[in-house]
Design an enzyme around this catalytic site. Structure first.
Site, PDB file in Angstrom:
ATOM      1  N   GLY A  64       0.858  -1.184   0.000  1.00  0.00           N
ATOM      2  CA  GLY A  64       0.000   0.000   0.000  1.00  0.00           C
ATOM      3  C   GLY A  64       0.894   1.234   0.000  1.00  0.00           C
ATOM      4  N   GLY A 113      -0.290  -4.947   0.290  1.00  0.00           N
ATOM      5  CA  GLY A 113      -1.432  -4.631  -0.573  1.00  0.00           C
ATOM      6  C   GLY A 113      -1.423  -5.405  -1.883  1.00  0.00           C
ATOM      7  N   GLU A 136       4.616  -7.120   7.203  1.00  0.00           N
ATOM      8  CA  GLU A 136       3.995  -6.044   7.978  1.00  0.00           C
ATOM      9  C   GLU A 136       4.540  -5.904   9.391  1.00  0.00           C
ATOM     10  OE1 GLU A 136       2.393  -8.048   6.011  1.00  0.00           O
ATOM     11  OE2 GLU A 136       1.274  -6.790   4.623  1.00  0.00           O
ATOM     12  N   ASP A 144      -2.125  -8.146   6.691  1.00  0.00           N
ATOM     13  CA  ASP A 144      -3.529  -7.752   6.518  1.00  0.00           C
ATOM     14  C   ASP A 144      -3.950  -8.034   5.078  1.00  0.00           C
ATOM     15  OD1 ASP A 144      -2.022  -5.697   5.410  1.00  0.00           O
ATOM     16  OD2 ASP A 144      -3.379  -4.120   6.055  1.00  0.00           O
ATOM     17  N   THR A 436     -28.775 -37.722  -5.823  1.00  0.00           N
ATOM     18  CA  THR A 436     -28.339 -38.950  -6.487  1.00  0.00           C
ATOM     19  C   THR A 436     -29.411 -39.302  -7.506  1.00  0.00           C
ATOM     20  OG1 THR A 436     -27.343 -39.658  -4.435  1.00  0.00           O
ATOM     21  CG2 THR A 436     -27.626 -41.336  -6.126  1.00  0.00           C
ATOM     22  N   LYS A 586     -33.644 -46.788  -4.276  1.00  0.00           N
ATOM     23  CA  LYS A 586     -33.533 -46.013  -5.520  1.00  0.00           C
ATOM     24  C   LYS A 586     -32.111 -46.127  -6.086  1.00  0.00           C
ATOM     25  CE  LYS A 586     -32.289 -41.745  -5.434  1.00  0.00           C
ATOM     26  NZ  LYS A 586     -32.139 -40.325  -5.181  1.00  0.00           N
TER      27      LYS A 586
HETATM   28  P1  NAD Z   1     -35.195 -35.700   1.661  1.00  0.00           P
HETATM   29  O1  NAD Z   1     -36.386 -36.425   1.188  1.00  0.00           O
HETATM   30  O2  NAD Z   1     -34.974 -35.494   3.108  1.00  0.00           O
HETATM   31  O3  NAD Z   1     -35.143 -34.244   0.963  1.00  0.00           O
HETATM   32  C1  NAD Z   1     -35.608 -33.954  -0.314  1.00  0.00           C
HETATM   33  C2  NAD Z   1     -36.286 -32.601  -0.258  1.00  0.00           C
HETATM   34  O4  NAD Z   1     -36.675 -32.214  -1.562  1.00  0.00           O
HETATM   35  C3  NAD Z   1     -37.564 -32.615   0.582  1.00  0.00           C
HETATM   36  O5  NAD Z   1     -37.491 -31.637   1.598  1.00  0.00           O
HETATM   37  C4  NAD Z   1     -38.669 -32.309  -0.414  1.00  0.00           C
HETATM   38  O6  NAD Z   1     -39.737 -31.549   0.132  1.00  0.00           O
HETATM   39  C5  NAD Z   1     -37.918 -31.542  -1.461  1.00  0.00           C
HETATM   40  N1  NAD Z   1     -38.584 -31.538  -2.764  1.00  0.00           N
HETATM   41  C6  NAD Z   1     -39.143 -32.555  -3.429  1.00  0.00           C
HETATM   42  N2  NAD Z   1     -39.622 -32.136  -4.607  1.00  0.00           N
HETATM   43  C7  NAD Z   1     -39.353 -30.818  -4.698  1.00  0.00           C
HETATM   44  C8  NAD Z   1     -39.602 -29.811  -5.679  1.00  0.00           C
HETATM   45  N3  NAD Z   1     -40.203 -30.085  -6.819  1.00  0.00           N
HETATM   46  N4  NAD Z   1     -39.188 -28.560  -5.407  1.00  0.00           N
HETATM   47  C9  NAD Z   1     -38.567 -28.274  -4.247  1.00  0.00           C
HETATM   48  N5  NAD Z   1     -38.311 -29.165  -3.284  1.00  0.00           N
HETATM   49  C10 NAD Z   1     -38.700 -30.429  -3.509  1.00  0.00           C
HETATM   50  O7  NAD Z   1     -33.954 -36.431   1.006  1.00  0.00           O
HETATM   51  P2  NAD Z   1     -32.419 -36.316   1.430  1.00  0.00           P
HETATM   52  O8  NAD Z   1     -32.084 -37.391   2.378  1.00  0.00           O
HETATM   53  O9  NAD Z   1     -32.101 -34.906   1.757  1.00  0.00           O
HETATM   54  O10 NAD Z   1     -31.741 -36.711   0.053  1.00  0.00           O
HETATM   55  C11 NAD Z   1     -31.698 -35.820  -1.048  1.00  0.00           C
HETATM   56  C12 NAD Z   1     -30.838 -36.443  -2.131  1.00  0.00           C
HETATM   57  O11 NAD Z   1     -29.551 -36.719  -1.596  1.00  0.00           O
HETATM   58  C13 NAD Z   1     -31.356 -37.758  -2.672  1.00  0.00           C
HETATM   59  O12 NAD Z   1     -31.135 -37.805  -4.050  1.00  0.00           O
HETATM   60  C14 NAD Z   1     -30.515 -38.798  -1.947  1.00  0.00           C
HETATM   61  O13 NAD Z   1     -30.384 -39.977  -2.682  1.00  0.00           O
HETATM   62  C15 NAD Z   1     -29.204 -38.072  -1.804  1.00  0.00           C
HETATM   63  N6  NAD Z   1     -28.380 -38.491  -0.662  1.00  0.00           N
HETATM   64  C16 NAD Z   1     -28.912 -38.646   0.579  1.00  0.00           C
HETATM   65  C17 NAD Z   1     -28.092 -39.039   1.628  1.00  0.00           C
HETATM   66  C18 NAD Z   1     -28.638 -39.197   3.023  1.00  0.00           C
HETATM   67  O14 NAD Z   1     -27.914 -39.719   3.869  1.00  0.00           O
HETATM   68  N7  NAD Z   1     -29.835 -38.752   3.292  1.00  0.00           N
HETATM   69  C19 NAD Z   1     -26.734 -39.257   1.421  1.00  0.00           C
HETATM   70  C20 NAD Z   1     -26.224 -39.057   0.152  1.00  0.00           C
HETATM   71  C21 NAD Z   1     -27.063 -38.674  -0.883  1.00  0.00           C
END
Ligand code: NAD
Length: 639
Positions: A64, A113, A136, A144, A436, A586
């Site tokens: 600076g 700076g 500094e 900083d 996922t 799933k």
């Molecule tokens: P969750 O069901 O708790 O959360 C999903 C959220 O999405 C819900 O709050 C639901 O209201 C919201 N939602 C659904 N449709 C919607 C829309 N059209 N607009 C806005 N919000 C909407 O599920 P989760 O456990 O948080 O998991 C979320 C994702 O993460 C999944 O794909 C899951 O496979 C993946 N995942 C989960 C975990 C786990 O431990 N829970 C770990 C890794 C990955």
């Protein structure tokens, strides 16, 4: 303004420091000009990236311009300095959180700076002549301009060492310590700049970067860690004094020239800042506490007199015996109350939209908000997230966002949400899907995003709800390097690791493979507990053995399906889902779809899918955690 050349060239916003005779020292006017340019380019679609460089061979920016600070301060006017530092620090924060890539090319000296301008962008380039330092403490300040942010994150005790010795870093050292990212030979800079201007594509840097020559810091690292780990300046000095070595003698000589108060406060500030929730604004706010008081109560004016004005190098420091009482340090670093450094969040904060705030999304969004991002969330369910604003619709949540995250139950929902939000997202914004989902849905959304000039990353996560709340998730990402680079700082906040697995879809492919292993190991863990019960083996003893033997796994060690055993897990909460059995089913279905289309033989995955389908669809698994397989096996007998 003649001291700084600000213009748009091709797709680049260009900032060139142009005071070579003054080693490009940063004035108040230059700070304002940089801040104004950053604000005006932020939402300008003509600017894809910002490039910062400097005229002259000797310095990118040697610090600076302290002449005016001294001239005003010595007359008892401390306000000029406080205003200067405040505006400079705000500009530093803006550079760090800028929503577009910021490439800096830094030759010669980069000090004080200069570090604030050149070492906070997304692509920090150094070359053969680069010499970076934070000296500094030699003028009665502390590091900083966000320097403590970099120092607190440097490996081991390098931060303490560099912060109080002001040691100079060459290019290799700068990359090693976290002040720079890329080494590019300086003769290539003009050509690189013109290509960046014409393409706007920062991936070009990877094509020209080379391995930096090894610096001198790495060989000293063990000594540094040994000597600079103490709680206070006094501890560090005692450790150095107790050893008769060249390293200790040299370090003591350097420290002997600096302000003890500055050094003691630097050590304390770094210790306070070093935490997983550190962000640049916390660091700048801490630094400002010191600089705000530096003229009135610190050694700054005397340090500048001796080093820069009279050049006599005979500063009379406070605490010249190097014994700085803890209370003196506390007084310099005390909160400033109404004078606290604040940031205009509109300009300095990246805006994030977050859709899907369930078990995973809510804590992830909360961590982003906690780190200072401006988060607006939306979920179909009526939820709230600490620190985030809630929108009425998904479109409202993404409007004006720089980055949008989705964390949704499945591919069909993702596709529907993406169709809704992509048209509302700004050109050049980034969409990061952490759900996922099947690879086809990820690819379909990637295609749609690309057509709308939006960057896309599929970045599913592993680590469960514990990882989501603790900020320790692993992200497996697919997409272009540019898109990944954009999302990476946020991955760092929400997770401990982000792996760029390849092009769009590669993140989901990695996730599907990971969860196929998880499904099978959870079943194996649960059936082993059920067998242990029937063999009369105590569950805790079984855990003690398996968790440290070859049967260990994440399912056993981190997410134990047996209540009361191991770290807290959904089993301790009557199997209320962290990760629902439905979601595991799933994922296993996704793995089997993928195995079929890729013609892979996955018999364990197929059996895991069958068992989870039975559990969720025919038994009582729906709505329970996926580890509730254990009570299921408990009830069954050998058939
Ligand atoms: P969750 O069901 O708790 O959360 C999903 C959220 O999405 C819900 O709050 C639901 O209201 C919201 N939602 C659904 N449709 C919607 C829309 N059209 N607009 C806005 N919000 C909407 O599920 P989760 O456990 O948080 O998991 C979320 C994702 O993460 C999944 O794909 C899951 O496979 C993946 N995942 C989960 C975990 C786990 O431990 N829970 C770990 C890794 C990955």
């Amino acid at each position: 303004m003649k001291d700084i050349d600000i213009r748009i060239s091709g797709q680049a916003g260009r900032i060139t420091l142009n005071r070579p005779k003054a080693l490009n020292a940063l004035t108040d006017g230059m700070c304002h000009a940089i801040a104004a340019a950053l604000v005006s380019w932020r939402n300008d679609p003509a600017v894809a990236l910002v490039i910062i460089d400097a005229v002259g061979d000797r310095a990118f920016c040697a610090g600076g311009d302290i002449a005016e600070l001294y001239a005003t301060g010595i007359k008892g006017d401390y306000q000029y300095g406080r205003d200067f530092w405040r505006e400079e620090y705000r500009m530093n924060a803006m550079l760090f959180g800028y929503p577009k890539p910021v490439v800096s090319l830094k030759q010669g000296f980069i000090m004080g700076g200069g570090v604030g301008i050149g070492c906070h962008g997304s692509h920090r380039i150094v070359g053969e002549t680069s010499r970076i330092a934070m000296p500094e403490c030699g003028i009665g300040l502390i590091p900083d301009v966000g320097g403590t942010f970099i120092l607190a994150r440097a490996p081991g005790r390098l931060g303490e060492y560099l912060g109080i010795t002001g040691a100079r870093l060459d290019a290799g050292d700068a990359i090693y310590a976290g002040f720079a990212d890329h080494f590019v030979a300086q003769e290539k800079w003009p050509d690189l700049i013109s290509q960046l201007e014409s393409t706007g594509d920062v991936d070009l840097i990877q094509g020209v970067e080379e391995t930096a020559p090894t610096g001198s810091l790495a060989p000293l690292h063990a000594d540094i860690d040994r000597h600079f780990a103490g709680e206070s300046l006094g501890d560090i000095l005692n450790t150095l004094r107790a050893e008769d070595s060249d390293f200790a003698r040299k370090a003591l000589k350097t420290l002997g020239r600096n302000s003890a108060l500055s050094m003691a406060c630097t050590i304390e500030a770094l210790h306070r800042l070093r935490s997983p929730t550190l962000d640049i604004r916390k660091a700048l706010e801490m630094e400002y506490r010191y600089t705000w008081r530096a003229m009135e109560h610190g050694d700054f004016l005397e340090g500048v007199r001796a080093t820069i004005v009279d050049k006599t190098h005979d500063a009379t420091w406070q605490y010249s015996d190097m014994n700085v009482p803890a209370v003196a340090v506390s007084k310099m670093l005390m909160p400033l109350g109404k004078d606290k450094l604040t940031f205009d969040t509109k300009e300095t904060t990246m805006k994030i939209g977050f859709i899907g705030l369930g078990n995973m999304g809510a804590p992830m969004a909360a961590n982003l908000a906690k780190s200072g991002y401006d988060v607006t969330g939306f979920d179909m369910a009526d939820v709230s997230v600490e620190g985030a604003n809630m929108a009425e619709t998904a479109v409202e949540a993404v409007t004006g966002a720089d980055v949008v995250f989705t964390m949704l139950p499945n591919g069909a929902i993702l596709r529907a949400v993406a169709a809704d939000i992509i048209p509302a997202m700004a050109n050049g914004a980034t969409l990061v899907d952490c759900s996922t989902v099947d690879v086809d849905s990820a690819l379909a959304v990637a295609e749609q995003a690309e057509a709308a000039k939006i960057l896309f990353v599929d970045a599913p996560v592993s680590g469960g709800t514990v990882g989501a709340s603790g900020g320790t998730l692993t992200f497996m990402a697919g997409g272009t390097a540019k898109a990944f680079a954009k999302a990476e700082p946020m991955f760092d906040i929400m997770g401990q690791k982000a792996v760029h697995c390849g092009d769009a879809g590669a993140g989901q492919a990695a996730k599907i493979c990971n969860n196929m292993i998880l499904g099978a190991t959870m079943i194996a863990t649960c059936e082993a507990f059920a067998l242990a019960d029937k063999l009369g083996l105590d569950r805790q003893k079984m855990f003690n053995v398996v968790s440290t033997s070859s049967g260990y796994s994440w399912s056993m060690n981190a997410y134990c399906p047996a209540p009361g055993i191991g770290p807290e897990s959904p089993a301790d909460n009557d199997y209320t889902p962290g990760f629902a059995a439905d979601l595991m089913l799933k994922d296993l279905r996704l793995s089997q779809q993928a195995a079929k289309s890729a013609n892979a033989d996955t018999p364990m995955g197929a059996l895991a899918e069958k068992l989870y389908a039975q559990f969720v669809e025919d038994e009582d698994g729906a709505g329970r955690d996926f580890s509730a397989m254990l009570p299921r096996f408990e009830k069954r007998s050998h058939s």
